[in-house]
Design a protein around this motif. Structure first.
Motif, PDB file in Angstrom:
ATOM      1  N   ALA A  91       0.772  -1.558   0.275  1.00 39.78           N
ATOM      2  CA  ALA A  91      -0.306  -0.297   0.204  1.00 39.78           C
ATOM      3  C   ALA A  91       0.747   0.937   0.095  1.00 39.78           C
ATOM      4  N   ALA A  92       1.888   1.067   1.216  1.00 38.01           N
ATOM      5  CA  ALA A  92       3.085   2.263   0.787  1.00 38.01           C
ATOM      6  C   ALA A  92       3.549   2.566  -0.910  1.00 38.01           C
ATOM      7  N   LYS A  93       4.107   1.266  -1.102  1.00 44.50           N
ATOM      8  CA  LYS A  93       4.942   1.657  -3.001  1.00 44.50           C
ATOM      9  C   LYS A  93       3.578   2.149  -3.366  1.00 44.50           C
ATOM     10  N   CYS A  94       2.277   1.933  -3.003  1.00 39.43           N
ATOM     11  CA  CYS A  94       1.288   2.295  -4.334  1.00 39.43           C
ATOM     12  C   CYS A  94       1.217   4.025  -3.517  1.00 39.43           C
ATOM     13  N   ALA A  95       0.815   4.339  -3.016  1.00 37.30           N
ATOM     14  CA  ALA A  95       1.096   5.634  -2.695  1.00 37.30           C
ATOM     15  C   ALA A  95       2.155   6.721  -2.697  1.00 37.30           C
ATOM     16  N   GLY A  96       3.303   6.431  -2.988  1.00 38.61           N
ATOM     17  CA  GLY A  96       4.768   6.816  -2.611  1.00 38.61           C
ATOM     18  C   GLY A  96       5.173   6.878  -1.067  1.00 38.61           C
ATOM     19  N   LEU A  97       4.355   6.787  -0.370  1.00 34.82           N
ATOM     20  CA  LEU A  97       4.693   6.844   1.256  1.00 34.82           C
ATOM     21  C   LEU A  97       6.565   6.018   1.112  1.00 34.82           C
ATOM     22  N   PRO A  98       6.907   6.413   2.216  1.00 36.35           N
ATOM     23  CA  PRO A  98       8.066   5.705   2.812  1.00 36.35           C
ATOM     24  C   PRO A  98       7.593   4.536   3.535  1.00 36.35           C
ATOM     25  N   CYS A  99       7.990   3.428   4.153  1.00 34.92           N
ATOM     26  CA  CYS A  99       7.608   2.499   4.961  1.00 34.92           C
ATOM     27  C   CYS A  99       8.993   1.779   5.569  1.00 34.92           C
ATOM     28  N   SER A 100       7.845   1.461   7.269  1.00 31.15           N
ATOM     29  CA  SER A 100       9.250   0.642   8.286  1.00 31.15           C
ATOM     30  C   SER A 100       8.064  -0.694   8.566  1.00 31.15           C
ATOM     31  N   VAL A 101       8.449  -1.522   8.563  1.00 35.52           N
ATOM     32  CA  VAL A 101       8.025  -3.586   9.429  1.00 35.52           C
ATOM     33  C   VAL A 101       8.688  -3.503   9.878  1.00 35.52           C
TER      34      VAL A 101
END
Length: 248
Positions: A91-101
């Motif tokens: 979802a973050a990739k689709c929204a263009g947002l950085p993401c940590s998991v």
């Protein structure tokens, strides 16, 4: 997270928001199982969903809403046993947002690889519910990233409830829906959507031994080990003993 609750209206809004980014999964039946059970059974094939699980629905709704509310958002962070982590990374990739998991040590490699391949930062923690929450909170505090909780999040619940919208559109006269329960986000979303669409349809949460949800309902108070633990089950995605916090 949303603080206004979730109902059929929120589930329908979630579907409008995410439907271009998820699959409408098929519904199957099986004559052999129908004969064994003496009932007409239907199976919603969320294993064919984006990222391989229903989690993409809730993650997309919550992450897209974060982007809508805060166009300059520094990103999102979550903790997960793997499936929700993949979904938030997607979802973050689709929204263009950085993401940590944040994932516990021992998370299956295939899930870790998928999270990284979606472009997210992967962080390991000790294999306990408390460690997951603690490390996730530390990253959020240090980076300003919004926490997308795997189940204690009304926006996630609304996204998961879109399963029921599709299922009841295809099979509107269902008597009951059985939902596997871990933290309870999918169960909550499906329950409110089903109640709004077909109040006569019962929703049953199916739990692994040791979760104690049934005992909690019977005693009208939350009952589990303190601190909560991960359950011994081959279904690694529903190992969380503790369902969502009351009132959140």
């Amino acid at each position: 997270m949303s603080t206004t609750g979730v109902g059929l209206q929120e589930v329908r809004a979630a579907y409008q928001r995410i439907q271009g980014w998820i699959h409408r999964t098929p519904v199957f039946t099986n004559e052999g199982l129908n004969n064994l059970s003496g009932r007409k059974l239907f199976f919603k094939a969320e294993n064919l969903q984006k990222t391989g699980a229903f989690k993409a629905r809730g993650a997309c709704n919550a992450v897209f809403l974060e982007k809508e509310k805060n166009p300059k958002s520094p990103g999102v962070v979550t903790h997960s046993s793997g499936n929700h982590g993949q979904a938030v990374a997607y979802a973050a990739k689709c929204a263009g947002l950085p993401c940590s998991v944040v994932v516990p040590k021992g998370t299956p490699k295939v899930k870790c690889d998928a999270i990284v391949n979606y472009g997210a930062e992967l962080v390991f923690c000790e294999p306990s519910p408390a460690a997951r929450k603690e490390v996730c909170a530390q990253i959020a505090e240090a980076t300003g990233k919004a926490i997308i909780h795997p189940f204690d999040n009304y926006n996630v619940m609304a996204g998961q409830g879109t399963i029921a919208l599709e299922l009841l559109e295809e099979v509107p006269d269902l008597d009951a829906i059985l939902v596997p329960i871990s933290g309870g986000g999918m169960t909550s979303g499906i329950a409110v959507a089903t109640h709004g669409l077909n109040p006569d349809c019962r929703v049953y949460a199916v739990e692994p031994f040791g979760k104690e949800l049934q005992r909690s309902l019977e005693n009208k108070k939350r009952m589990w080990d303190n601190p909560p633990r991960f359950l011994e089950t081959i279904a690694d995605a529903i190992r969380t003993q503790q369902v969502r916090e009351a009132g959140n």
